[in-house]
Design an enzyme around this catalytic site. Structure first.
Site, PDB file in Angstrom:
ATOM      1  N   GLY A  12       8.630   9.226 -28.854  1.00 10.91           N
ATOM      2  CA  GLY A  12       8.030  10.227 -29.771  1.00 10.91           C
ATOM      3  C   GLY A  12       7.085  10.094 -30.576  1.00 10.91           C
ATOM      4  O   GLY A  12       6.212   9.113 -30.665  1.00 10.91           O
ATOM      5  N   ARG A  47      10.306  12.147 -22.651  1.00  6.92           N
ATOM      6  CA  ARG A  47      11.296  11.078 -22.941  1.00  6.92           C
ATOM      7  C   ARG A  47      11.642  10.772 -20.826  1.00  6.92           C
ATOM      8  O   ARG A  47      12.253  10.169 -21.759  1.00  6.92           O
ATOM      9  CB  ARG A  47      12.167  11.012 -23.848  1.00  6.92           C
ATOM     10  CG  ARG A  47      12.230  11.324 -24.953  1.00  6.92           C
ATOM     11  CD  ARG A  47      12.791  11.303 -26.210  1.00  6.92           C
ATOM     12  NE  ARG A  47      12.107  11.040 -27.658  1.00  6.92           N
ATOM     13  CZ  ARG A  47      12.727  10.315 -28.608  1.00  6.92           C
ATOM     14  NH1 ARG A  47      12.154   8.989 -27.772  1.00  6.92           N
ATOM     15  NH2 ARG A  47      11.624  10.577 -29.925  1.00  6.92           N
ATOM     16  N   ASP A 102       8.731   0.697 -26.995  1.00  6.21           N
ATOM     17  CA  ASP A 102       8.875  -0.679 -26.313  1.00  6.21           C
ATOM     18  C   ASP A 102       8.891   0.064 -24.793  1.00  6.21           C
ATOM     19  O   ASP A 102       9.029  -1.214 -23.381  1.00  6.21           O
ATOM     20  CB  ASP A 102      10.332  -1.443 -26.490  1.00  6.21           C
ATOM     21  CG  ASP A 102      11.490  -0.692 -26.924  1.00  6.21           C
ATOM     22  OD1 ASP A 102      11.402   0.492 -27.288  1.00  6.21           O
ATOM     23  OD2 ASP A 102      12.216  -1.025 -27.852  1.00  6.21           O
ATOM     24  N   ASP A 103      10.557   1.181 -24.434  1.00 11.98           N
ATOM     25  CA  ASP A 103      10.814   1.664 -22.844  1.00 11.98           C
ATOM     26  C   ASP A 103       9.785   1.560 -22.250  1.00 11.98           C
ATOM     27  O   ASP A 103       9.376   1.884 -21.052  1.00 11.98           O
ATOM     28  CB  ASP A 103      11.982   2.699 -23.567  1.00 11.98           C
ATOM     29  CG  ASP A 103      13.613   2.616 -23.886  1.00 11.98           C
ATOM     30  OD1 ASP A 103      13.231   0.942 -23.171  1.00 11.98           O
ATOM     31  OD2 ASP A 103      13.577   3.237 -23.892  1.00 11.98           O
ATOM     32  N   LYS A 129       3.210   1.542 -29.022  1.00 14.65           N
ATOM     33  CA  LYS A 129       3.040   3.543 -29.993  1.00 14.65           C
ATOM     34  C   LYS A 129       4.183   2.877 -30.595  1.00 14.65           C
ATOM     35  O   LYS A 129       5.674   2.263 -29.905  1.00 14.65           O
ATOM     36  CB  LYS A 129       2.621   4.428 -29.745  1.00 14.65           C
ATOM     37  CG  LYS A 129       3.200   5.413 -29.823  1.00 14.65           C
ATOM     38  CD  LYS A 129       3.826   6.833 -29.295  1.00 14.65           C
ATOM     39  CE  LYS A 129       5.356   5.909 -29.434  1.00 14.65           C
ATOM     40  NZ  LYS A 129       6.362   7.298 -28.410  1.00 14.65           N
ATOM     41  N   THR A 130       4.978   3.360 -31.629  1.00 18.86           N
ATOM     42  CA  THR A 130       6.232   3.570 -31.933  1.00 18.86           C
ATOM     43  C   THR A 130       5.907   3.330 -33.811  1.00 18.86           C
ATOM     44  O   THR A 130       5.756   2.378 -34.610  1.00 18.86           O
ATOM     45  CB  THR A 130       7.058   2.692 -31.649  1.00 18.86           C
ATOM     46  OG1 THR A 130       8.668   2.962 -33.133  1.00 18.86           O
ATOM     47  CG2 THR A 130       7.201   1.642 -31.802  1.00 18.86           C
ATOM     48  N   ASP A 167       8.601   3.496 -35.738  1.00 14.43           N
ATOM     49  CA  ASP A 167       9.797   2.277 -36.003  1.00 14.43           C
ATOM     50  C   ASP A 167       9.636   1.186 -36.418  1.00 14.43           C
ATOM     51  O   ASP A 167      10.126   0.450 -37.604  1.00 14.43           O
ATOM     52  CB  ASP A 167      11.055   2.203 -35.394  1.00 14.43           C
ATOM     53  CG  ASP A 167      11.709   4.246 -34.991  1.00 14.43           C
ATOM     54  OD1 ASP A 167      11.516   4.981 -35.729  1.00 14.43           O
ATOM     55  OD2 ASP A 167      12.747   3.752 -34.229  1.00 14.43           O
ATOM     56  N   LYS A 171      18.940  12.352 -64.093  1.00 12.39           N
ATOM     57  CA  LYS A 171      20.390  12.232 -64.021  1.00 12.39           C
ATOM     58  C   LYS A 171      20.669  12.329 -62.475  1.00 12.39           C
ATOM     59  O   LYS A 171      22.088  12.761 -62.549  1.00 12.39           O
ATOM     60  CB  LYS A 171      20.092  13.783 -64.716  1.00 12.39           C
ATOM     61  CG  LYS A 171      20.348  15.486 -64.457  1.00 12.39           C
ATOM     62  CD  LYS A 171      19.996  15.950 -65.055  1.00 12.39           C
ATOM     63  CE  LYS A 171      19.266  17.619 -64.098  1.00 12.39           C
ATOM     64  NZ  LYS A 171      19.592  18.924 -65.280  1.00 12.39           N
ATOM     65  N   TYR A 172      19.864  11.968 -61.919  1.00  9.97           N
ATOM     66  CA  TYR A 172      20.462  12.387 -60.347  1.00  9.97           C
ATOM     67  C   TYR A 172      20.286  11.043 -59.736  1.00  9.97           C
ATOM     68  O   TYR A 172      19.385   9.763 -59.983  1.00  9.97           O
ATOM     69  CB  TYR A 172      19.117  12.918 -59.668  1.00  9.97           C
ATOM     70  CG  TYR A 172      19.397  14.327 -60.122  1.00  9.97           C
ATOM     71  CD1 TYR A 172      20.419  15.596 -59.538  1.00  9.97           C
ATOM     72  CD2 TYR A 172      17.941  15.214 -60.520  1.00  9.97           C
ATOM     73  CE1 TYR A 172      20.754  16.628 -60.184  1.00  9.97           C
ATOM     74  CE2 TYR A 172      18.590  16.729 -60.981  1.00  9.97           C
ATOM     75  CZ  TYR A 172      19.232  16.653 -61.224  1.00  9.97           C
ATOM     76  OH  TYR A 172      19.392  18.385 -60.887  1.00  9.97           O
ATOM     77  N   GLY A 220      14.059   5.246 -37.891  1.00  7.19           N
ATOM     78  CA  GLY A 220      14.332   3.305 -37.891  1.00  7.19           C
ATOM     79  C   GLY A 220      15.692   4.023 -36.876  1.00  7.19           C
ATOM     80  O   GLY A 220      16.529   3.001 -37.851  1.00  7.19           O
ATOM     81  N   ARG A 221      15.995   4.411 -35.801  1.00  7.95           N
ATOM     82  CA  ARG A 221      16.749   3.812 -35.825  1.00  7.95           C
ATOM     83  C   ARG A 221      17.518   2.383 -35.424  1.00  7.95           C
ATOM     84  O   ARG A 221      19.311   1.907 -34.977  1.00  7.95           O
ATOM     85  CB  ARG A 221      17.572   4.519 -34.151  1.00  7.95           C
ATOM     86  CG  ARG A 221      18.178   5.906 -34.121  1.00  7.95           C
ATOM     87  CD  ARG A 221      19.605   6.592 -34.587  1.00  7.95           C
ATOM     88  NE  ARG A 221      20.088   5.777 -32.974  1.00  7.95           N
ATOM     89  CZ  ARG A 221      20.709   5.889 -32.927  1.00  7.95           C
ATOM     90  NH1 ARG A 221      20.110   7.084 -31.873  1.00  7.95           N
ATOM     91  NH2 ARG A 221      21.195   5.399 -32.149  1.00  7.95           N
ATOM     92  N   GLU A 271       8.840  14.341 -41.216  1.00  6.69           N
ATOM     93  CA  GLU A 271       7.597  14.738 -41.606  1.00  6.69           C
ATOM     94  C   GLU A 271       6.559  13.270 -41.697  1.00  6.69           C
ATOM     95  O   GLU A 271       5.468  14.134 -42.562  1.00  6.69           O
ATOM     96  CB  GLU A 271       7.897  14.698 -43.389  1.00  6.69           C
ATOM     97  CG  GLU A 271       9.128  15.743 -44.035  1.00  6.69           C
ATOM     98  CD  GLU A 271      10.575  15.448 -43.214  1.00  6.69           C
ATOM     99  OE1 GLU A 271      10.807  14.416 -42.594  1.00  6.69           O
ATOM    100  OE2 GLU A 271      11.338  16.313 -43.513  1.00  6.69           O
ATOM    101  N   GLY A 272       6.782  12.877 -41.240  1.00  5.11           N
ATOM    102  CA  GLY A 272       6.071  11.357 -41.404  1.00  5.11           C
ATOM    103  C   GLY A 272       5.244  10.836 -39.931  1.00  5.11           C
ATOM    104  O   GLY A 272       4.380  10.283 -39.735  1.00  5.11           O
ATOM    105  N   ARG A 273       5.702  11.885 -38.355  1.00  2.65           N
ATOM    106  CA  ARG A 273       5.275  10.930 -37.527  1.00  2.65           C
ATOM    107  C   ARG A 273       3.876  11.844 -37.058  1.00  2.65           C
ATOM    108  O   ARG A 273       3.428  11.692 -35.938  1.00  2.65           O
ATOM    109  CB  ARG A 273       6.655  11.763 -36.650  1.00  2.65           C
ATOM    110  CG  ARG A 273       8.048  11.269 -36.732  1.00  2.65           C
ATOM    111  CD  ARG A 273       9.100  11.021 -35.555  1.00  2.65           C
ATOM    112  NE  ARG A 273       8.872  12.445 -35.158  1.00  2.65           N
ATOM    113  CZ  ARG A 273       9.166  12.587 -33.889  1.00  2.65           C
ATOM    114  NH1 ARG A 273      10.637  11.565 -33.354  1.00  2.65           N
ATOM    115  NH2 ARG A 273       9.393  14.503 -33.506  1.00  2.65           N
TER     116      ARG A 273
END
Lengths: 546, 546
Positions: free
Chosen positions: B80, B144, B174-175, B201-202, B204, B241-242, B250-251, B421-423
């Protein structure tokens, strides 16, 4: 309260005031001729006996002792929050203090409900300083209550009079400003000297006309969504395997989607108003996007970004007709329907009981959307359109179309919805400055005893020093519309004009954007740094005003 | 290609190099003693006969003529995307050019797949300049694919050798870095002089250990999510009110959720590792949040923000057990199950065929989540956890708990998921500078013929000039883990340590944050302006390193 580093710095930002209003000892108001609403003059002049047809107020150089008169001013923040509301209050407060150190400002809590509940706080300089250039409406909170019944008007009159207010500012969208006009009329009719001034707010951008170039909050919201859309586009060209379907806020009009498209150049952007004008069907929309998916696939581009305005489904004529029939059916055969529990049986029941045309539309819908149309109903028994996952709806019909064509095209949709993310960001420099000037203009109008006016600032494409501030009577923007079965005066919502410059520009570019990897990455809103990066208004505004 | 104003300015940003590596004519490498992996030394030393136990490489002042040796370098961007990847390439390229004007850099397209397909481009100075300080991996794309089979290693060897590469940089998680170690070993074993260097890199944040202070992209991703969470929090205290349930990427680990919590001070943040360590049940999680909802209601605060790590469900022991049994059941009784079409019948079938404990868990789940556990299966027949709407799951169990208690509390949940949105945002100044230094360090390591190393930079809490760069052998970070039924060497993922300083800090504050309106609004990432606003690393890093 802990403050982030940016928060601390934003409190120090000093918005520039337009030159011609900066020195309150050299301003007065020049009134134009009596005005007219564009339509429904007779009905509106009846309803607004004391405030219909007021002149436009131009702020010019001159002397006016009223600027220093003693003022006890109230205000409300009404409806969905929009970035910059706190700066309207700051501009208003600073103006009041310049006018007369003894002036008072009170904020009613949580919108018009605060007037009815007589729930208010006094706004101190300390409170104002804590909220300068910050997002949100949390200084006093917001609310959606409208003052509608005779009893509510009487209560509002009682509370505002008891607090000895001689000025009120209503910060809100079209409905709230309509309410401001009705209050101005009611107070004038009842012999009160309390003046009412409106301020145009809405992130949706649909409170806009020949006098109001843009509503505040639109700039910040669009830039926040465009940041995210740009980030997702960069992800799309990096990962090269996702089709992102991004819904953006905007129930009534597609201004946000269009502005975001102008800023980011996505693969495709649906504009609800075009769908309605061209009477596009679900199949046509699906087909148009599927064509792009297939064409891009031929070039090895199995990815893209599609923008979708929140209110889309109600603009597709066949879906609009279907929703109307469903509302009727489920209201009239509620009991019978409620006994059916399985979706397939519900579907059959519905199709038997609506017109043939609508049944065809219904059968064509993806199951998840058909289910949402049947399940998610608001307290009045209507389809809750905001709960419909329009982004899944669009990707669903595109997928079905691709399958129908029998072409083998990889198509992996990812869905997003951006709404709450952009309403309460730290206001952009544009919104910070615009709102401060709006609040300051509100002070001038109310000090000089102008009621039933909405603050209007023009020349927004130019540097803030050159902006021209003034007031325009709210009745000029009104027409009569049916609401809950009754004809009511309302400010007309501005939809995207398919003959307007922003849409025309998009139209001239979209074939190119659809076929290429021509994404633009606006990045996050910047508050410091080069003016080209930090201080630009929206593309919509630039196209409309230049 | 059209560039936004920010984009144009970011191309000009000049990251500072750590002082001790800036002058390549005054550096050499001091090697430490032979190293050991923490566990599985025997298996790993067998697998990495030529590269196990390499020394740690410290870059020190000195002379080393190899720095100017002729290099033909390749690289891949793997997995990713993460903000800053392009600056790794820029740092690597600039280093190569400083070393020897004749040096060459080639980027394989779309990850390791590009090595196997022999699909590469030459990286020119023009290309690099177009991508400096920009987000995304679009310079060459990402992928990947892993190089796993003997045939794939042979193909990689053939293509890399044919291109006469004597250096390769693997940018990944890591992989991918495990893969880099295996490639380093394979090439060494086959007599190649091609060295392999990894870059951590990651987004996460789970590629982290005593040598790697943080992986790149984590800073930018967390700041982007925190911007949005802060905006939503400001919306929450304005609208009042929400209850916003916000899932963040982050799996495997909850670093992003924890960092976002430290930056924004939400009402509540679930940390998967705590749930697992404490063996919390679904009911306990629901109960803990429902307590907060009820307590806040008593103070008139009918709103809040709850952060949820993407991978939560697999950390809840009872749900993990349930998923395992479901995977088994649906694999073994696939045909029987596939004939059942109605959900209620599916539910009954499942409950009859799994253990009593799991059946209780299953029956307790909200229907939409139970359906997702049954429907969304990946190609291997496993539950597709990333498709589970964990944010709806959590709000659903909280709502059920409130109803069960019979208390009358307004509870209107709104759901969000922030990931893509953040990658690929424009990298923060931190990530821009960190990545540039990582790429430059990679050049030094490969010029000085160090293979099987990953670039490590320490002292990241200090100004960039003072950072210390070097290399650490990948085998030191490895252990053996079961993957698809086989024991494989892998770099251990770093989970959130519930005894670590960042979690401990959160733990010490959360009761206060839960009860108050103590939200922090970080605002958008700033690239220009005061250093306190623009250049700070993550709170996680500051807490861990200070």
């Amino acid at each position: 309260m802990s403050l982030s580093a940016l928060h601390q710095y934003r409190l120090q930002y000093k918005p520039v005031l337009p030159k011609h209003i900066a020195d309150i000892d050299n301003i007065t108001i020049e009134e134009g001729a009596k005005t007219q609403s564009a339509v429904d003059q007779k009905e509106l002049s009846e309803l607004f006996k004391h405030t219909y047809g007021l002149p436009i107020c131009k702020i010019t150089a001159g002397k006016n002792a009223d600027i220093h008169r003693a003022i006890r001013c109230g205000f409300i923040l009404s409806g969905g929050p929009a970035a910059g509301g706190h700066n309207v209050v700051a501009g208003l407060y600073d103006g009041l203090m310049k006018g007369n150190k003894e002036n008072k400002l009170y904020g009613f809590r949580c919108g018009a409900g605060g007037i009815l509940a007589n729930d208010y706080i006094e706004i101190t300089s300390e409170l104002v300083d804590k909220h300068r250039n910050t997002g949100g409406f949390d200084l006093v909170g917001s609310g959606r209550t409208k003052i509608e019944t005779e009893e509510q008007f009487a209560t509002a009159f009682k509370h505002i009079t008891a607090l000895k207010l001689n000025a009120m500012v209503v910060v809100g969208g079209d409905d709230s400003n309509t309410n401001a006009a009705l209050l101005a009329e009611y107070f004038a009719a009842h012999g009160s000297d309390c003046v009412f001034v409106g301020v145009p707010k809405t992130i949706d951008g649909d409170l806009k006309n020949q006098y109001i170039e843009t509503s505040f909050g639109f700039d910040t919201a669009c830039k926040t969504y465009s940041e995210l859309i740009g980030n997702i586009q960069r992800d799309a060209i990096s990962s090269r395997k996702y089709w992102h379907f991004i819904k953006v806020m905007g129930r009534s009009a597609s201004h946000i989607a269009l502005e975001a498209a102008l800023e980011t150049q996505p693969t495709y952007c649906i504009i609800s108003e075009e769908v309605e004008n061209k009477k596009m069907t679900v199949n046509q929309i699906a087909s148009e996007i599927a064509d792009i998916v297939v064409e891009r696939h031929k070039k090895g581009l199995n990815f893209g970004v599609v923008l979708i305005p929140e209110g889309l489904v109600e603009f597709i004529p066949e879906v609009k007709a279907l929703i109307k029939e469903l509302n009727n059916l489920l209201a009239h055969k509620k009991e019978e329907y409620s006994k059916i529990t399985e979706f397939s049986a519900q579907k059959a029941f519905v199709c038997e009981n609506i017109s043939e045309g609508c049944a065809v539309t219904f059968k064509n819908l993806p199951d998840n959307i058909a289910k949402q149309l049947l399940l998610d109903r608001d307290p009045h028994g209507n389809v809750n359109v905001s709960a419909i996952e329009t982004e899944s709806f669009v990707s669903g019909i595109v997928k079905a179309e691709i399958i129908k064509r029998g072409v083998k095209v990889p198509f992996t949709p990812v869905h997003h919805f951006f709404g709450y993310e952009g309403r309460c960001a730290f206001p952009s420099n544009f919104d910070s400055t615009y709102c401060y000037a709006l609040g300051y203009t509100a002070f001038i109008l109310l000090a000089l005893k102008k009621t039933g006016q909405i603050c209007c600032i023009s020349g927004l494409q130019k540097p803030a020093e050159e902006w021209i501030c003034g007031g325009v009577p709210l009745t000029i923007m009104m027409n009569m519309e049916q609401r809950n079965g009754e004809m009511k005066p309302v400010i007309k919502k501005a939809l995207v004009e398919t003959e307007g410059k922003p849409f025309k520009f998009y139209q001239s570019k979209r074939a190119q954007w659809a076929s290429a990897e021509d994404f633009v990455f606006p990045g996050a809103i910047q508050y410091f740094g080069p003016s080209e990066v930090c201080d630009q208004p929206t593309k919509t505004l630039l196209l409309e005003q230049n």
